[in-house]
Design an enzyme around this catalytic site. Structure first.
Site, PDB file in Angstrom:
ATOM      1  CD  GLU B  68      -5.226 -42.714 -25.225  1.00 22.22           C
ATOM      2  OE1 GLU B  68      -3.872 -42.426 -25.837  1.00 22.22           O
ATOM      3  OE2 GLU B  68      -4.857 -43.349 -24.264  1.00 22.22           O
ATOM      4  CG  HIS B 137      -5.467 -41.502 -13.602  1.00 21.50           C
ATOM      5  ND1 HIS B 137      -4.332 -40.891 -13.628  1.00 21.50           N
ATOM      6  CD2 HIS B 137      -5.359 -42.357 -14.463  1.00 21.50           C
ATOM      7  CE1 HIS B 137      -3.382 -41.596 -14.358  1.00 21.50           C
ATOM      8  NE2 HIS B 137      -4.246 -42.527 -14.959  1.00 21.50           N
TER       9      HIS B 137
END
Ligand SMILES: Cc1ncc(C[n+]2csc(CCOP(=O)(O)OP(=O)(O)O)c2C)c(N)n1
Lengths: 318, 340
Positions: B68, B137
Site C-alpha cells: 500500500e 475492516h
C-alpha cells in the site's frame, strides 16, 4: 541538466558541492542560517558519478542530504543558496528549505525529509515512462538507513516485477545518524539484497568517481533499454556530522581521518593529472573559481528579499 | 449540468457509477490508470473495477503486490510526471500503511516546492461499518485526512454524486481521497450516461424543511433521510444537507439552512471524538450562524470504540435512523428559553 562529457566538469561539480556545504556549515556556526542541514561533504563522487550517466529527460529524487544530488543534477547554486536562506527567490520560494529543494520541471523530483519517502515516488515516475514508452530513467538516492524501512522492500519488488527503468542508489556512508551499518544490519552487504528481489546488485567504491561512473553507466543503460532496475551500493563516508547539531560521539577521529585520506576529489585529481586533463598544480585555479562562485552566490542570496508573509497561505492547493 | 431527479436516466448501482466514471475518464484521457490490489481479473474486492481490465488491459488496470505504501507512492510519482493515477486501497483501514505517502508526500509536495508542482492523485477506498467485519475492516477514517492541508476528501452518498464527483476529482489538480462506503455499492440511483461533473466542495440539500437541519455525508446520509421521513409523520420537517465533500467543507450551506431552522443535528459514521462533525459544529458556532441557533447543536456519531464484531454490538455503537429521530426530537421538544 549538467553535462559531464568534459572531465573537468565533474571535478568542478564535486568542488561546488563541497564548497556549498562548507559554506552552509559556516553559516550555521555563525548563526546566520536557521533550521537544519545535512552535509554531503565526502560523498561527492556518488552524486556526480551516478548523474554523469544520465541524459536530458531523466529524473532523480534526493534525500534529506540532498544538496549534492541537486547540484550534481545541475540546479542553480544561487537559487539553492536563496532557498536555504528562506528567500522568495529560492527554488521553493522559501517554503521548502534544505530538505525539500526541487525542480520538478527539470527532472529533480525533490529532496525528501522522510527517510525512504521517495522510493515509491521514483517507481511512479519510472512506471509513467515505461507506460508512455518514453526513453527515460529514474534514479533514487537513499542512505543505508533507508534500506531498513518497509517501503524499500515494496519499491524494489514493484520495480523488479514490472521491470521499471529505475536505478536504486544506496549511499552507504556507514551510518544512519549514530547507527552504524554493523549495528543496523545482520547482513550489512546491502547490494546482496538485490538478489532477493530479482535484480542485479553491485557494490562500488563510492570514493572513486571513475568506478561509480562505470557502474552507473551500465545500470542506467540497462534500465533505459528495458533491462529493468538495479541496486547500486556505493561505499562512502560523510566527513561532517549527521547534521549541524551532531557532536560526533559515536565515531572516532581516527576513523574520520582514514576516510578523509581516501578523498574522492583528491583521487579524481590524481586521475586527471594522469590523463592529462588537469595540469599538475592546476587544482588551485579550479578551486578558486568554484569557491568564489559559491561565495558570491550566498552573498547575493543574503541580500535577496524575504517572501511576503501572506505567501505562507498560498500554494496549498493548485 | 444534468439535474439529479429530472431526467429519465437509467438506474444503476453506486458500484457501476464509480466504474463508469473510471471508464469514461480512461477512454478520454490516456494518462488515467487504475492501480491497486486485485483490481484486474478479480475486479476489486468489492467488484468496482469488474470488466475493466478486459477493456483497458493490464497496463492500465494494474494488479499490485501487497504494497500500500509503495503503490501510493508510485501514484504520487506518476502524478508528478503528468499521469492521472487512481489508486484503490482495498479497505480504508489499510490506508494507515499509506500515511507517509499521503500526509508527508502527496499533500505536501506542492507547498514545499513553492507551488512549482502538483499531485493530481485520486485515492479511492471503501470505508465504514455495518458489514460485521470487526475492527480492522470497518473503520471510517476520513476525518484524519481533513486535518491535512493539501488533501481534498470527498464522500459521495448517491450513485449520481459518486460518478460526477469522481469525474471532478479526476480533473482536479490536487490529491483527492474518495471515501466510498461498502454498503453503498449495491444502492441504486438515477445516473445520466456520459460525462458530467459534480463540483468538489459543494453541499447539496437533499430534502427541504423548516424545523431542523440535519447535516450528514456518506452512507449515513441515508439514515438522515429515513429519519426525516419518519419525523415528517409527527409533523417535524427536517432539512437534510448532504455535505458530499468534507474538505473543502461547505459549512456556508449548512449555515444558510440553520438561518431557516435554528437547529442542527450532525450525523456522521466516524467516531465522535475529533470527527468531522466536531469541525462542522465548531465552524457553525464560531460564525454568525451561532446567533441563528435556538439550541446547542447535537451530534449523532459512532461511539468512541473500535467496531465490534457481534452484529448487535456493532449496531449499538453506530448511528441509526432511530438515533437521528431521537436527537431531532430532543432538540425540538427542549423547552424554549424565556426570551425566544
Ligand atoms: C522515516 C524517518 N525516520 C527517521 C528520520 C530521522 N532521520 C533523519 S536522517 C536519519 C538517518 C538516515 O540515515 P541514512 O538513510 O543512512 O542516510 P544518511 O543520513 O546517512 O545520508 C534519521 C534517523 C526521518 N527523517 N525519517
Amino acid at each position: 541538466m549538467r553535462d559531464y562529457t568534459q572531465p573537468l566538469e565533474a571535478l568542478e561539480t564535486m568542488l561546488r558541492i563541497r564548497a556549498f556545504d562548507e559554506k552552509v556549515d559556516e553559516l550555521f556556526a555563525a548563526g546566520k542560517m536557521h533550521g537544519t542541514g545535512h552535509f554531503y561533504v565526502g560523498q561527492e563522487a556518488v552524486a556526480v558519478g551516478i548523474i554523469s550517466a544520465l541524459q536530458e529527460g531523466d529524473v532523480i529524487t534526493g534525500t534529506h542530504r540532498g544538496h549534492g544530488h541537486a547540484l550534481a543534477f545541475g540546479l542553480d547554486v544561487k537559487k539553492m543558496a536563496a532557498e536555504l536562506l528562506g528567500k522568495a527567490s529560492g527554488y521553493c520560494h522559501g517554503k521548502g528549505g534544505s530538505m525539500h529543494i526541487a525542480d520538478v520541471g527539470a527532472g529533480m523530483l525533490g529532496a525528501n525529509g522522510i527517510v525512504a519517502g521517495s522510493m515509491g515516488i521514483v517507481c511512479g515516475a519510472a512506471w509513467a515512462f515505461k507506460r508512455r514508452k518514453e526513453d527515460r530513467v529514474a534514479v533514487c538516492f537513499f542512505g543505508d538507513g533507508a534500506v531498513q524501512e518497509g517501503i524499500f522492500s515494496e519499491a524494489l519488488n514493484m520495480a523488479a516485477v514490472w521491470q521499471l527503468p529505475v536505478v536504486f542508489v544506496c549511499e552507504n556512508n556507514q551510518y544512519a545518524m549514530s547507527l552504524s551499518v554493523n549495528r543496523g544490519f545482520a547482513n550489512a552487504r546491502i547490494s546482496e539484497k538485490a538478489d532477493g528481489y530479482g535484480m542485479p546488485g553491485v557494490t562500488v567504491d563510492g570514493m572513486e568517481l571513475v568506478e561509480v561512473q562505470e557502474v552507473a553507466r551500465e545500470a542506467v543503460d540497462r534500465a533505459r533499454s528495458g533491462g529493468g532496475p538495479a541496486l547500486l551500493e556505493a561505499n562512502t563516508y560523510r566527513y561532517l556530522g549527521h547534521s549541524k547539531s551532531d557532536a560526533n560521539l559515536y565515531r572516532t577521529r581516527d576513523e574520520i581521518k582514514q576516510w578523509r585520506e581516501n578523498d574522492p576529489i583528491g583521487r579524481f585529481v590524481v586521475h586527471l593529472e594522469k590523463t592529462g586533463d588537469l595540469e599538475s598544480g592546476g587544482l588551485k585555479a579550479v578551486e578558486e573559481k568554484i569557491y568564489t562562485e559559491v561565495e558570491e552566490a550566498f552573498e547575493w542570496a543574503m541580500n535577496e528579499p524575504e517572501p511576503a508573509p501572506e505567501s505562507a497561505l498560498e500554494d496549498v492547493y493548485a | 449540468m444534468p439535474e439529479e431527479n429530472n431526467n429519465a436516466a437509467r438506474e444503476i448501482t453506486y458500484r457501476e457509477a464509480v466504474r463508469e466514471a473510471m471508464q469514461l475518464a480512461m477512454r478520454s484521457d490516456e494518462s488515467v490508470f487504475l492501480m491497486g490490489e486485485d483490481v484486474g481479473v478479480y475486479g476489486g474486492a468489492f467488484g468496482v473495477s469488474r470488466g475493466m481490465v478486459e477493456e483497458f488491459g493490464e497496463e492500465r488496470v494494474v494488479d499490485t503486490p501487497l504494497s500500500e505504501a509503495g503503490f501510493t507512492g508510485l501514484g504520487v510519482g506518476a502524478a508528478l510526471v503528468g499521469m492521472r493515477p487512481i489508486i484503490e486501497v482495498q479497505f480504508s483501514d489499510f490506508i494507515t500503511h499509506c500515511m507517509d505517502q499521503l500526509v508527508n508526500q502527496a499533500a505536501k509536495l506542492r507547498y514545499m516546492f513553492g507551488g512549482e508542482a502538483s499531485v493530481p492523485l485520486v485515492v479511492r477506498t471503501p470505508g465504514g461499518a455495518g458489514t460485521g467485519a470487526a475492527a480492522q475492516h470497518s473503520q471510517s477514517l476520513e476525518a484524519w485526512f481533513i486535518h491535512v492541508p493539501g488533501l481534498k476528501v470527498i464522500m459521495p452518498s448517491t450513485p449520481y454524486d459518486a460518478k460526477g464527483m469522481l469525474l471532478a476529482a479526476l480533473k482536479d489538480p490536487n490529491p483527492v481521497i474518495v471515501y466510498e462506503h461498502k454498503l453503498l455499492y449495491n444502492q441504486k440511483g438515477n445516473v445520466p450516461e456520459g460525462e458530467y461533473t459534480v463540483p468538489l466542495g459543494e453541499a447539496h440539500v437533499s430534502r427541504e424543511g423548516e424545523d431542523v437541519t440535519i447535516a450528514s455525508a456518506g452512507y449515513v446520509h441515508g439514515y438522515a433521510l429515513e429519519a426525516a421521513e419518519a419525523l415528517a409523520e409527527s409533523g417535524i420537517e427536517c432539512e437534510v444537507v448532504d455535505l458530499r465533500s468534507l474538505s473543502p467543507m461547505d459549512d456556508a450551506r449548512v449555515a444558510e439552512s440553520i438561518e431557516k431552522t435554528g437547529r442542527l443535528v450532525v450525523v456522521e459514521e466516524d467516531v465522535k471524538t475529533a470527527g468531522w462533525g466536531a469541525e462542522l459544529v465548531s465552524r457553525i458556532v464560531e460564525g454568525e450562524s451561532f446567533y441563528a441557533l435556538d439550541r446547542a447543536p447535537a451530534r449523532v456519531a459512532g461511539a468512541d470504540v473500535p467496531i465490534p464484531y457481534n452484529k448487535n454490538l456493532e449496531a449499538h455503537i453506530r448511528p441509526s435512523p432511530e438515533k437521528v429521530v431521537a436527537a431531532v426530537k430532543s432538540l425540538v421538544n427542549e423547552k424554549v428559553g424565556v426570551y425566544s
